[in-house]
Design a protein around this motif. Sequence first.
Motif, PDB file in Angstrom:
ATOM      1  N   THR A  18      29.761 -89.467  15.846  1.00  0.00           N
ATOM      2  CA  THR A  18      28.318 -89.538  15.639  1.00  0.00           C
ATOM      3  C   THR A  18      27.836 -90.868  16.191  1.00  0.00           C
ATOM      4  O   THR A  18      28.611 -91.810  16.337  1.00  0.00           O
ATOM      5  CB  THR A  18      27.922 -89.429  14.142  1.00  0.00           C
ATOM      6  N   ARG A  19      26.572 -90.949  16.503  1.00  0.00           N
ATOM      7  CA  ARG A  19      25.976 -92.189  17.012  1.00  0.00           C
ATOM      8  C   ARG A  19      24.643 -92.407  16.319  1.00  0.00           C
ATOM      9  O   ARG A  19      24.007 -91.474  15.844  1.00  0.00           O
ATOM     10  CB  ARG A  19      25.768 -92.124  18.521  1.00  0.00           C
ATOM     11  N   GLU A  20      24.225 -93.657  16.301  1.00  0.00           N
ATOM     12  CA  GLU A  20      22.931 -93.990  15.714  1.00  0.00           C
ATOM     13  C   GLU A  20      21.809 -93.367  16.544  1.00  0.00           C
ATOM     14  O   GLU A  20      21.899 -93.335  17.776  1.00  0.00           O
ATOM     15  CB  GLU A  20      22.736 -95.511  15.700  1.00  0.00           C
ATOM     16  N   PRO A  21      20.763 -92.887  15.875  1.00  0.00           N
ATOM     17  CA  PRO A  21      19.596 -92.419  16.630  1.00  0.00           C
ATOM     18  C   PRO A  21      18.938 -93.603  17.349  1.00  0.00           C
ATOM     19  O   PRO A  21      19.091 -94.746  16.928  1.00  0.00           O
ATOM     20  CB  PRO A  21      18.661 -91.856  15.560  1.00  0.00           C
ATOM     21  N   VAL A  22      18.228 -93.325  18.435  1.00  0.00           N
ATOM     22  CA  VAL A  22      17.556 -94.388  19.184  1.00  0.00           C
ATOM     23  C   VAL A  22      16.585 -95.138  18.271  1.00  0.00           C
ATOM     24  O   VAL A  22      16.544 -96.363  18.271  1.00  0.00           O
ATOM     25  CB  VAL A  22      16.826 -93.798  20.413  1.00  0.00           C
ATOM     26  N   GLN A  23      15.836 -94.405  17.487  1.00  0.00           N
ATOM     27  CA  GLN A  23      14.930 -95.005  16.512  1.00  0.00           C
ATOM     28  C   GLN A  23      15.441 -94.691  15.112  1.00  0.00           C
ATOM     29  O   GLN A  23      15.864 -93.560  14.860  1.00  0.00           O
ATOM     30  CB  GLN A  23      13.509 -94.434  16.664  1.00  0.00           C
ATOM     31  N   PRO A  24      15.418 -95.669  14.187  1.00  0.00           N
ATOM     32  CA  PRO A  24      15.870 -95.376  12.820  1.00  0.00           C
ATOM     33  C   PRO A  24      15.081 -94.223  12.209  1.00  0.00           C
ATOM     34  O   PRO A  24      13.887 -94.077  12.446  1.00  0.00           O
ATOM     35  CB  PRO A  24      15.591 -96.675  12.062  1.00  0.00           C
ATOM     36  N   LEU A  25      15.765 -93.394  11.448  1.00  0.00           N
ATOM     37  CA  LEU A  25      15.102 -92.299  10.752  1.00  0.00           C
ATOM     38  C   LEU A  25      14.335 -92.836   9.562  1.00  0.00           C
ATOM     39  O   LEU A  25      14.700 -93.881   9.005  1.00  0.00           O
ATOM     40  CB  LEU A  25      16.154 -91.286  10.275  1.00  0.00           C
ATOM     41  N   PRO A  26      13.261 -92.152   9.136  1.00  0.00           N
ATOM     42  CA  PRO A  26      12.546 -92.595   7.944  1.00  0.00           C
ATOM     43  C   PRO A  26      13.500 -92.650   6.752  1.00  0.00           C
ATOM     44  O   PRO A  26      14.368 -91.804   6.598  1.00  0.00           O
ATOM     45  CB  PRO A  26      11.476 -91.512   7.739  1.00  0.00           C
ATOM     46  N   GLY A  27      13.347 -93.668   5.944  1.00  0.00           N
ATOM     47  CA  GLY A  27      14.170 -93.807   4.751  1.00  0.00           C
ATOM     48  C   GLY A  27      15.461 -94.568   4.994  1.00  0.00           C
ATOM     49  O   GLY A  27      16.396 -94.480   4.206  1.00  0.00           O
ATOM     50  N   TRP A  28      15.515 -95.339   6.111  1.00  0.00           N
ATOM     51  CA  TRP A  28      16.707 -96.137   6.409  1.00  0.00           C
ATOM     52  C   TRP A  28      16.933 -97.121   5.284  1.00  0.00           C
ATOM     53  O   TRP A  28      15.988 -97.634   4.734  1.00  0.00           O
ATOM     54  CB  TRP A  28      16.513 -96.885   7.734  1.00  0.00           C
ATOM     55  N   PRO A  29      18.122 -97.389   4.797  1.00  0.00           N
ATOM     56  CA  PRO A  29      19.403 -96.985   5.346  1.00  0.00           C
ATOM     57  C   PRO A  29      19.936 -95.674   4.772  1.00  0.00           C
ATOM     58  O   PRO A  29      20.891 -95.108   5.300  1.00  0.00           O
ATOM     59  CB  PRO A  29      20.325 -98.142   4.972  1.00  0.00           C
ATOM     60  N   GLU A  30      19.319 -95.179   3.683  1.00  0.00           N
ATOM     61  CA  GLU A  30      19.848 -93.967   3.044  1.00  0.00           C
ATOM     62  C   GLU A  30      19.833 -92.759   3.963  1.00  0.00           C
ATOM     63  O   GLU A  30      20.661 -91.865   3.816  1.00  0.00           O
ATOM     64  CB  GLU A  30      19.090 -93.658   1.751  1.00  0.00           C
ATOM     65  N   SER A  31      18.922 -92.732   4.927  1.00  0.00           N
ATOM     66  CA  SER A  31      18.878 -91.604   5.855  1.00  0.00           C
ATOM     67  C   SER A  31      20.030 -91.656   6.857  1.00  0.00           C
ATOM     68  O   SER A  31      20.332 -90.667   7.507  1.00  0.00           O
ATOM     69  CB  SER A  31      17.545 -91.586   6.604  1.00  0.00           C
ATOM     70  N   HIS A  32      20.703 -92.791   6.958  1.00  0.00           N
ATOM     71  CA  HIS A  32      21.821 -92.947   7.892  1.00  0.00           C
ATOM     72  C   HIS A  32      23.166 -92.967   7.189  1.00  0.00           C
ATOM     73  O   HIS A  32      24.146 -92.448   7.716  1.00  0.00           O
ATOM     74  CB  HIS A  32      21.658 -94.244   8.699  1.00  0.00           C
ATOM     75  N   VAL A  33      23.233 -93.587   6.015  1.00  0.00           N
ATOM     76  CA  VAL A  33      24.525 -93.763   5.346  1.00  0.00           C
ATOM     77  C   VAL A  33      24.323 -93.874   3.835  1.00  0.00           C
ATOM     78  O   VAL A  33      23.312 -94.393   3.375  1.00  0.00           O
ATOM     79  CB  VAL A  33      25.266 -95.002   5.893  1.00  0.00           C
ATOM     80  N   SER A  34      25.277 -93.331   3.095  1.00  0.00           N
ATOM     81  CA  SER A  34      25.269 -93.500   1.642  1.00  0.00           C
ATOM     82  C   SER A  34      26.700 -93.403   1.130  1.00  0.00           C
ATOM     83  O   SER A  34      27.583 -92.882   1.816  1.00  0.00           O
ATOM     84  CB  SER A  34      24.388 -92.445   0.955  1.00  0.00           C
ATOM     85  N   ALA A  35      26.908 -93.923  -0.053  1.00  0.00           N
ATOM     86  CA  ALA A  35      28.217 -93.842  -0.700  1.00  0.00           C
ATOM     87  C   ALA A  35      27.986 -93.648  -2.191  1.00  0.00           C
ATOM     88  O   ALA A  35      27.110 -94.282  -2.777  1.00  0.00           O
ATOM     89  CB  ALA A  35      29.025 -95.106  -0.442  1.00  0.00           C
ATOM     90  N   GLU A  36      28.755 -92.751  -2.776  1.00  0.00           N
ATOM     91  CA  GLU A  36      28.623 -92.500  -4.206  1.00  0.00           C
ATOM     92  C   GLU A  36      29.936 -91.961  -4.754  1.00  0.00           C
ATOM     93  O   GLU A  36      30.815 -91.549  -3.993  1.00  0.00           O
ATOM     94  CB  GLU A  36      27.474 -91.543  -4.494  1.00  0.00           C
ATOM     95  N   LEU A  37      30.065 -91.985  -6.061  1.00  0.00           N
ATOM     96  CA  LEU A  37      31.247 -91.415  -6.703  1.00  0.00           C
ATOM     97  C   LEU A  37      31.148 -89.898  -6.676  1.00  0.00           C
ATOM     98  O   LEU A  37      30.052 -89.335  -6.734  1.00  0.00           O
ATOM     99  CB  LEU A  37      31.353 -91.894  -8.149  1.00  0.00           C
ATOM    100  N   THR A  38      32.285 -89.250  -6.597  1.00  0.00           N
ATOM    101  CA  THR A  38      32.304 -87.794  -6.647  1.00  0.00           C
ATOM    102  C   THR A  38      32.318 -87.343  -8.103  1.00  0.00           C
ATOM    103  O   THR A  38      32.535 -88.137  -9.011  1.00  0.00           O
ATOM    104  CB  THR A  38      33.556 -87.236  -5.940  1.00  0.00           C
ATOM    105  N   GLY A  39      32.116 -86.063  -8.302  1.00  0.00           N
ATOM    106  CA  GLY A  39      32.182 -85.501  -9.643  1.00  0.00           C
ATOM    107  C   GLY A  39      33.626 -85.284 -10.079  1.00  0.00           C
ATOM    108  O   GLY A  39      34.571 -85.413  -9.283  1.00  0.00           O
TER     109      GLY A  39
END
Length: 88
Positions: A18-39
């Motif tokens: 995958t590559r970064e979009p030319v322009q950041p997506l709305p809601g950056w950084p969550e629209s590009h990357v996130s990390a959370e615990l699983t269930g």
Amino acid sequence: MGRVKPGKPPRERLIRETREPVQPLPGWPESHVSAELTGDDEFECVVVTIHGVKHYVHASTARELQLMLEGSLKRYNDVCEEHGAPTV
């Protein structure tokens, strides 16, 4: 490509890059990357989502990824400082 057998579901194509979009997506950084615990129902402990692709990893793998990213960003900042560019 091989012959498709009747009644057989199509194979899922794996995303290898995958590559970064030319322009950041709305809601950056969550629209590009996130990390959370699983269930509790997941074998892995952490889910990292990058550009909509979920990666389920063990906590030890997540820690190693963190250390590798920190090392890479330190080297990146060293290069930026050498050239008078802003660091991250």
